[in-house]
Design an enzyme around this catalytic site. Structure first.
Site, mmCIF file in Angstrom:
data_model
loop_
_atom_site.group_PDB
_atom_site.id
_atom_site.type_symbol
_atom_site.label_atom_id
_atom_site.label_comp_id
_atom_site.label_asym_id
_atom_site.label_seq_id
_atom_site.Cartn_x
_atom_site.Cartn_y
_atom_site.Cartn_z
ATOM 1 N N LYS A 1 0.836 -1.208 0.000
ATOM 2 C CA LYS A 1 0.000 0.000 0.000
ATOM 3 C C LYS A 1 0.867 1.253 0.000
ATOM 4 O O LYS A 1 2.069 1.200 0.281
ATOM 5 C CB LYS A 1 -0.934 -0.014 1.207
ATOM 6 C CG LYS A 1 -0.224 -0.052 2.548
ATOM 7 C CD LYS A 1 -1.219 -0.164 3.691
ATOM 8 C CE LYS A 1 -0.484 -0.217 5.034
ATOM 9 N NZ LYS A 1 -1.416 -0.240 6.173
ATOM 10 N N ARG B 1 -10.485 -0.080 15.218
ATOM 11 C CA ARG B 1 -10.457 0.687 13.968
ATOM 12 C C ARG B 1 -11.382 -0.049 13.000
ATOM 13 O O ARG B 1 -12.581 0.164 13.030
ATOM 14 C CB ARG B 1 -9.011 0.792 13.463
ATOM 15 C CG ARG B 1 -8.768 1.897 12.465
ATOM 16 C CD ARG B 1 -7.303 2.074 12.170
ATOM 17 N NE ARG B 1 -6.677 0.857 11.652
ATOM 18 C CZ ARG B 1 -5.403 0.784 11.280
ATOM 19 N NH1 ARG B 1 -4.618 1.844 11.400
ATOM 20 N NH2 ARG B 1 -4.903 -0.336 10.801
ATOM 21 N N TYR C 1 15.218 30.836 6.595
ATOM 22 C CA TYR C 1 14.042 31.571 7.019
ATOM 23 C C TYR C 1 13.996 31.714 8.540
ATOM 24 O O TYR C 1 14.287 30.779 9.272
ATOM 25 C CB TYR C 1 12.775 30.845 6.564
ATOM 26 C CG TYR C 1 12.534 30.917 5.080
ATOM 27 C CD1 TYR C 1 12.318 32.135 4.444
ATOM 28 C CD2 TYR C 1 12.508 29.756 4.307
ATOM 29 C CE1 TYR C 1 12.093 32.195 3.082
ATOM 30 C CE2 TYR C 1 12.277 29.807 2.941
ATOM 31 C CZ TYR C 1 12.072 31.041 2.337
ATOM 32 O OH TYR C 1 11.844 31.102 0.982
ATOM 33 N N MET D 1 11.354 24.559 1.029
ATOM 34 C CA MET D 1 10.685 23.719 0.045
ATOM 35 C C MET D 1 11.660 22.965 -0.850
ATOM 36 O O MET D 1 11.468 21.777 -1.149
ATOM 37 C CB MET D 1 9.752 24.572 -0.829
ATOM 38 C CG MET D 1 8.947 23.758 -1.840
ATOM 39 S SD MET D 1 7.911 24.778 -2.893
ATOM 40 C CE MET D 1 6.750 25.445 -1.706
#
Length: 358
Positions: free
Chosen positions: A34, A129, A254, A302
């Site tokens: 998955k 769950r 930053y 980023m």
């Protein structure tokens, strides 16, 4: 020049599957693929797990992608199906489904199918769950066995909540409850995820479902894959794109929240949260440059990360930088970022190049 690259070692992948079999030699193996094979590449990983007996995914689109990629092994949908109209698709593609609620059971009972489905009945033994309650087991089991749409060999499954912690008694409680619920029926069982495989030998049923450990990462608390004889499959790497001299008292990045305590050289590397590197990785998180560990400094942005190369320049622009891999376990980076290895691996973004090597 390749910049952000996830190098996937297929030899390590095969090695890890063999280690899984050593842990549970009497169980069949359902390899969990998955979330894009935990960030490693869904189809490519499946194509190199020939020794697995079946695959498991979370969603039907993942299963369809495997079939489109030429994979013919049985595929189990760990969350089951979500709509009655999915059932003919499951049957046509030989997908096996989990059943964990009344709606799914009613859909199977009322559907007009041209064949029979393989069903795994999931029992909630404490995870709270997915899964039917223990009191529902007898009703669900007998209704499934009576359905013309279900193959007679119903398989049984549960999921552990705390198997990664061998000091936690909850796994033993779940094991005893599962045994008590199912002792009157003779069906194949699957209890153990990666943590169960490593930490709880008594949970090795007819099937096991290794996920994280296939990729060379430990599922156990405060452990690394190497402790279990596993080898990291992914090496996340990039390049130095700039080197700057900085003086004592100057800052970088930053917010200017890191200030150098000495004259030093900073390296700027092409990697950031836009590539999936954790934004909250703390100053001091290690990266590898030319065989040595150096610390991340300042904020992750980023596209770039700043690292402290030291006061004696040993490196040059275009040198390779390793973010995690065989010499720098992803478990270490996860701890510095106050997260888990699962999240780091799954968060690799599409702009990272993948390179598959033997």
């Amino acid at each position: 020049m390749r910049l952000a690259t996830a190098e996937i070692n297929l030899t390590a992948l095969s090695h890890n599957l063999k280690k899984v079999r050593e842990f549970a030699p009497n169980s069949k193996t359902m390899a969990v693929l998955k979330a894009n094979a935990y960030g490693h590449g869904l189809v490519q990983i499946a194509q190199n797990l020939n020794e697995a007996d079946a695959f498991a995914v979370a969603r039907i689109d993942e299963a369809l992608a495997l079939r489109a990629g030429g994979l013919v092994k049985p595929i189990v949908l760990l969350e089951g199906f979500f709509d009655k109209t999915d059932l003919p698709i499951l049957l046509a593609n030989n997908f096996q489904t989990i059943v964990h609620n009344e709606t799914q059971l009613k859909d199977i009972e009322s559907c007009d199918l041209d064949g029979q489905l393989t069903v795994w009945l999931k029992i909630d033994t404490g995870m709270h769950r997915l899964g039917i309650t223990p009191s529902q087991f007898s009703n669900f089991y007998h209704r499934l066995t009576a359905s013309k749409n279900v193959k007679p060999d119903i398989k049984l499954m549960t999921h552990f909540a705390c198997a990664d912690d061998i000091t936690n008694s909850m796994t033993q409680v779940q094991l005893k409850l599962f045994e008590a619920i199912t002792k009157q029926v003779k069906e194949q069982t699957c209890l153990a995820n990666s943590a169960g495989i490593i930490g709880w030998q008594q949970s090795h049923g007819d099937w096991i479902r290794p996920g994280l450990m296939i990729y060379g990462v430990s599922p156990m608390l405060d452990k690394s894959g190497a402790v279990h004889g596993l080898k990291p499959v992914m090496c996340l790497k990039t390049r130095l794109i700039e080197i700057k001299r900085i003086n004592k008292g100057e800052s970088t990045g930053y917010g200017a929240n890191w200030v150098s305590t000495k004259d030093t050289y900073l390296g700027i590397i092409a990697m950031g949260y836009g590539d999936g590197y954790p934004r909250h990785a703390q100053t001091g998180t290690p990266v590898m440059v030319n065989g040595r560990k150096v610390p991340l400094v300042g904020r992750v942005s980023m596209d770039m990360i700043t690292i402290d190369l030291g006061d004696v320049l040993q490196d040059k622009v275009a040198d390779e930088v390793i973010l995690w891999g065989p010499e720098l376990p992803v478990e270490v980076i996860a701890k510095h970022a106050e997260t888990i290895p699962y999240e780091l691996l799954c968060n690799i973004t599409p702009r990272v190049d993948y390179k598959y090597v033997e």
